[in-house]
Design a protein around this motif. Structure first.
Motif, mmCIF file in Angstrom:
data_model
loop_
_atom_site.group_PDB
_atom_site.id
_atom_site.type_symbol
_atom_site.label_atom_id
_atom_site.label_comp_id
_atom_site.label_asym_id
_atom_site.label_seq_id
_atom_site.Cartn_x
_atom_site.Cartn_y
_atom_site.Cartn_z
ATOM 1 N N ALA A 42 2.443 -10.573 15.926
ATOM 2 C CA ALA A 42 3.637 -11.179 16.453
ATOM 3 C C ALA A 42 3.742 -12.728 16.360
ATOM 4 O O ALA A 42 4.698 -13.302 16.487
ATOM 5 N N THR A 43 2.475 -13.446 16.117
ATOM 6 C CA THR A 43 2.453 -14.854 16.159
ATOM 7 C C THR A 43 3.124 -15.295 14.894
ATOM 8 O O THR A 43 3.984 -16.321 15.062
ATOM 9 N N ILE A 44 2.936 -14.490 13.819
ATOM 10 C CA ILE A 44 3.759 -14.968 12.721
ATOM 11 C C ILE A 44 5.275 -14.887 12.900
ATOM 12 O O ILE A 44 6.016 -16.164 12.634
ATOM 13 N N SER A 45 5.821 -13.831 13.485
ATOM 14 C CA SER A 45 7.228 -13.861 13.726
ATOM 15 C C SER A 45 7.726 -15.135 14.591
ATOM 16 O O SER A 45 8.651 -15.471 14.607
ATOM 17 N N GLU A 59 -3.180 -10.589 0.833
ATOM 18 C CA GLU A 59 -2.293 -9.633 1.184
ATOM 19 C C GLU A 59 -1.262 -10.001 2.180
ATOM 20 O O GLU A 59 0.072 -9.824 2.131
ATOM 21 N N ILE A 60 -2.032 -10.478 3.380
ATOM 22 C CA ILE A 60 -1.099 -10.786 4.537
ATOM 23 C C ILE A 60 -0.035 -12.124 4.094
ATOM 24 O O ILE A 60 1.093 -12.085 4.654
ATOM 25 N N SER A 86 8.190 -9.708 5.687
ATOM 26 C CA SER A 86 7.935 -8.644 6.448
ATOM 27 C C SER A 86 8.107 -8.654 7.844
ATOM 28 O O SER A 86 7.900 -9.817 8.602
ATOM 29 N N SER A 87 8.391 -7.380 8.477
ATOM 30 C CA SER A 87 8.390 -7.421 9.871
ATOM 31 C C SER A 87 7.009 -7.408 10.546
ATOM 32 O O SER A 87 6.132 -7.315 10.214
ATOM 33 N N ARG A 115 0.619 -3.234 10.470
ATOM 34 C CA ARG A 115 0.034 -2.013 9.677
ATOM 35 C C ARG A 115 -0.708 -2.458 8.565
ATOM 36 O O ARG A 115 -1.983 -2.001 8.146
ATOM 37 N N GLU A 116 -0.437 -3.348 7.820
ATOM 38 C CA GLU A 116 -0.991 -3.998 6.559
ATOM 39 C C GLU A 116 -2.626 -4.603 7.201
ATOM 40 O O GLU A 116 -3.367 -4.381 6.419
ATOM 41 N N SER A 117 -2.321 -5.333 8.406
ATOM 42 C CA SER A 117 -3.729 -6.082 8.875
ATOM 43 C C SER A 117 -4.798 -4.848 9.244
ATOM 44 O O SER A 117 -5.920 -4.876 9.043
#
Length: 564
Positions: free
Chosen positions: A423-426, A513-514, A522-523, A529-531
């Protein structure tokens, strides 16, 4: 002590009539009990006295020093009554309460206890000195407050209405009143003894209460008379060098206390005007308990390896996220301690500076004069830094400068308030930071929480329905066999079943990938999910591992983590 017991000792040949008379005279002039004076004068030993009474009244002797008394039993008899009659509750079984006394002939005491508890009373004998020592230990929570407040004259302080004009001279005089000083000192020292992280003094319409945050949970400690609220608040303001005449605006200050052992304790003080007076919150800053060893913070091995790799890089950003009081500062300080070398220039912008770290240039923010995180960052970049720590990224301006610093050869550490690492990215994107800047600048994000530890002294196996474990994320096959622990509640943990806290971490390295996911918009759910696919252990997974170890409980895992 009844005269019957005194005569019994004379008849038993343990003392003479003259010695008894001398002890009675000493009691009438200096207080205390007759046996204590007989022992003090050397006429009698405590052991002889107890053995004689045991034979006479057919009452067994108990060794209180080896006895652990449950907190729930202690609460059955008020401290003042236990002190008045020289007794202590030991154990409750079914409808019977066992009480240790030094004088089994005290029928008044037994009647009082039976009336208050509604239980059958069984008496055991113990030396008076052991009873007093045990009383001091198990009633230490209340001993200071009750005695101080009882000693305050009812007319010693006047109520000052929150809307009234305050006479500063009168208020200053009231804060110097000895009982007020004693009460404030008792609150501060008791908070230190109990290992509190915060003290809350809260005025309401008809009550004034004091609460301590211990292991992350608030407990009510006492309710001083509401008329004392202005004197207590003003006393704390004076100690923190604040303006006692200003009651309409919030104020921040600091108190430094020197303890008897030579140790120092800092209190960060915040005063907030509320409807019925000023609420004061003190944060305890104990440098001796500051854990700067990264190995002991609570990271699992893989998480620690990722964290160490990230801080060893010459540039980039490391962000720590979590609610207030989740240990973010400790994590950042441990990273700074690892990086603190003679060859490295470290600058920090903090609000406030919680601990003074030798060899690190720490700057205190002053928003009122325009010295904020953004202006501090700009100044740091002209100070030839290697490592920069920013207390919090809370706006676009601070985020932009921090990211640019991380892209121009500096290692930047900071905090952000979000629920988890993805959520920090968002959050940064919502502030207006471009995705390519976020993707290229961040090395690693850590989310953390603090869960209470099961008390090691009273831990026992918890009898849980396997369905409960399945519902919180443990596989059904494992849920049938997993052994979880719970604290029964004892003297050491004040009956809570918990003692101390353990950190739960979610460490998210910025894998390639992240970075691709961030650039593609991406959301948060997709990032998470990817992490997880790449091996990230979530906060809930970290909590479940601690549950399997027996370190914490299901209730704590549910309290501090959300389902994945």
């Amino acid at each position: 002590m009844s005269s019957r017991v005194g005569e019994l000792l004379v008849r038993a040949g343990l003392i003479t009539s003259e010695q008894l008379t001398k002890a009675v005279e000493a009691q009438s002039t200096g207080g205390g009990s007759i046996p204590s004076h007989l022992v003090k004068f050397g006429f009698l030993t405590e052991q002889d006295f107890v053995e004689t009474l045991s034979k006479q009244y057919a009452v067994p002797i108990i060794e209180l020093e080896d006895c652990t008394i449950d907190a729930s039993v202690t609460e059955l008899i008020p401290h003042n009554l236990a002190t008045k009659h020289g007794l202590i509750p030991v154990v409750k079984k079914d409808n019977t309460l066992t009480v240790a006394m030094s004088d089994p002939s005290n029928i008044t005491a037994l009647n009082d206890i039976k009336f208050i508890t509604g239980l059958d009373i069984q008496v055991v004998l113990a030396p008076e000195s052991q009873i007093k020592t045990k009383q001091e230990k198990i009633y230490e929570d209340t001993v200071s407050y009750d005695s101080i407040i009882d000693g305050m004259a009812s007319d010693s302080l006047e109520v000052v209405d929150v809307n009234d004009e305050v006479d500063i001279n009168e208020l200053e005089k009231a804060t110097e009143d000895a009982p007020v000083v004693k009460l404030v000192n008792a609150i501060l020292s008791d908070a230190i003894k109990k290992g509190s992280s915060d003290i809350h003094l809260e005025p309401y319409e008809k009550i004034f209460r004091v609460r301590f945050r211990i292991d992350g949970v608030l407990y009510e400690i006492m309710k001083p008379p509401p008329k004392l609220k202005n004197a207590i608040t003003s006393r704390l303001k004076i100690m923190a060098d604040l303006d006692i005449a200003e009651r309409r605006l919030p104020q921040d200050g600091r108190i430094k206390l020197k303890l008897g052992s030579g140790k120092e304790m800092d209190f960060r003080v915040n005063v907030l005007p509320t409807l019925f007076g000023e609420k004061v919150v003190l944060r305890l800053l104990d440098k001796s308990n500051l854990q700067l060893d990264m190995e002991k913070l609570g990271f699992f091995p893989d998480q620690l390896a990722h964290f160490k790799t990230a801080i060893s890089k010459p540039h980039g950003m490391i962000l720590v996220t979590g609610p207030t009081g989740s240990g973010k500062t400790t994590t950042l300080y441990s990273a700074l301690a690892e990086l603190n070398k003679l060859t490295t220039n470290i600058c920090t912008a903090e609000d406030p500076v919680e601990f003074n770290l030798s060899g690190i240039n720490q700057a205190q923010m002053h928003d009122d004069i325009g010295f904020n995180f953004a202006s501090a960052l700009r100044a740091f970049l002209r100070q030839d830094p290697d490592v920069i720590m920013v207390g919090e990224i809370r706006d676009y301006e601070t985020a932009e400068i921090a990211i640019k610093a991380s892209l121009t050869g500096h290692l930047v550490l900071s905090t952000v308030h979000t629920n988890d690492a993805p959520a920090t990215i968002s959050r940064l994107l919502n502030m207006g930071v471009e995705p390519f800047l976020v993707a290229s600048s961040i090395n690693l994000i850590v989310a953390q929480r603090l869960a209470r530890r099961v008390c090691a002294n009273c831990a026992e196996e918890a009898k849980l329905n396997p369905e409960i474990l399945v519902n919180i994320g443990i596989p059904p096959t494992e849920a049938m066999h997993i052994k979880t622990m719970v604290g029964r509640g004892c003297e050491q943990c004040s009956g809570t079943g918990y003692k101390g806290r353990v950190a739960l971490y979610e460490v998210m390295p910025m894998f390639e990938e992240i970075r691709e996911f961030v650039l593609n918009g991406s959301s948060t759910t997709e990032l998470k999910r990817e992490s997880m696919r790449l091996g990230m252990m979530t906060l809930r997974a970290s909590g479940l591992l601690r549950l399997r170890e027996g370190t914490t409980t299901v209730e704590e895992v549910l309290r501090v983590t959300a389902a994945d």
